[in-house]
Design an enzyme around this catalytic site. Structure first.
Site, short mmCIF file in Angstrom:
data_model
loop_
_atom_site.label_atom_id
_atom_site.label_comp_id
_atom_site.label_asym_id
_atom_site.label_seq_id
_atom_site.Cartn_x
_atom_site.Cartn_y
_atom_site.Cartn_z
N ASN A 117 41.38 19.44 -40.60
CA ASN A 117 40.24 18.97 -41.37
C ASN A 117 39.65 20.12 -42.17
O ASN A 117 39.76 21.29 -41.77
CB ASN A 117 39.16 18.40 -40.44
CG ASN A 117 37.99 17.80 -41.23
OD1 ASN A 117 38.20 17.03 -42.16
ND2 ASN A 117 36.78 18.16 -40.87
N SER A 146 35.38 25.65 -44.34
CA SER A 146 36.14 25.98 -43.13
C SER A 146 37.26 24.97 -42.95
O SER A 146 37.06 23.77 -43.14
CB SER A 146 35.24 25.94 -41.88
OG SER A 146 34.14 26.81 -42.02
N GLU A 153 35.08 16.65 -30.62
CA GLU A 153 33.69 16.91 -30.99
C GLU A 153 33.61 17.15 -32.50
O GLU A 153 34.36 17.95 -33.05
CB GLU A 153 33.15 18.12 -30.24
CG GLU A 153 31.67 18.36 -30.46
CD GLU A 153 31.13 19.51 -29.62
OE1 GLU A 153 29.96 19.89 -29.82
OE2 GLU A 153 31.89 20.05 -28.79
#
Length: 224
Positions: A117, A146, A153
């Protein structure tokens, strides 16, 4: 081929998940077409039928599919349908490129170590949405993006690399977003290349790069 040559790796099969414009998808497609990333996008899947990224995929001759989350009664059943569709393409990596869904632990576990991601902040700062406005309101001097392996989570998986941009006094959420997005478009294809080349792996919750565990995220410096 001599006895010292190693056979070339086949292109890494990937599936890209999107929800919107697909600008990171376009950057990945362009990098593959330029021979910079040894990968093959086998499908692009969106949870929104109006996502423009689907049109980008179709124009490139890539299968473009929709699994509308609004047609499922709960998150678990949507994720199960999404997982089934992804697995038909047998990807070795699943790339979230602006996919605006919180994924269930079962889905994440199914793709453990092969689910990436990109998030528009310097994690762990500004998880969730509206990161550019929040960064400006916090008065930070540095912002960025990032790329991380996904865990159950939200926005908390092990970070691989971060690209940083300076925040100017006259920045708005829109100008800051444009700065960050320019870095994203160079950085995401690079990380996929690392994975395709076998340089990047996740093992026991730890990111390994070139065979060594990362003690902290790599920092990408734009030298263009």
């Amino acid at each position: 081929m001599s006895e010292h040559d190693s056979p070339a790796r086949p292109p890494l099969p990937i599936v890209v998940l999107i929800s919107g414009q697909g600008t990171n998808l376009q950057a990945i497609m362009d990098a593959i077409d330029a021979g910079e990333v040894p990968a093959e996008i086998r499908a692009v899947i969106s949870n929104r039928p109006d996502a423009y990224g689907l049109e980008r995929a179709r124009r490139a001759g890539i299968p473009a599919e929709v699994i509308d989350h609004r047609r499922y009664p709960d998150r678990a059943r949507f994720d199960a349908a999404l997982e089934d569709r992804i697995d038909r393409y047998h990807p070795e990596l699943v790339v979230l490129a602006g996919f605006m869904r919180i994924l269930t632990p079962a889905f994440v576990a199914h793709y453990a170590g092969r689910l990436l991601n990109i998030h528009p902040s310097l994690l762990p700062a500004f998880t969730g949405l509206d990161t550019h406005r929040r960064a400006l309101e916090a008065g930070v001097r540095e912002h960025g993006t990032s790329i991380h392996f996904v865990t159950a989570e939200l926005d908390s998986g092990p970070v691989i690399v971060q690209g940083r941009v300076a925040v100017s006094p006259d920045d708005t959420p829109q100008t800051l977003a444009a700065k960050v997005q320019a870095v994203e478009h160079r950085l995401y294809p690079l990380v996929i290349r690392w994975f395709a080349e076998g340089r990047l792996r996740l093992k026991d919750g730890v990111v390994y790069f070139d065979g060594r565990p990362l003690e902290k995220p790599l920092i990408y410096e734009d030298k263009r």
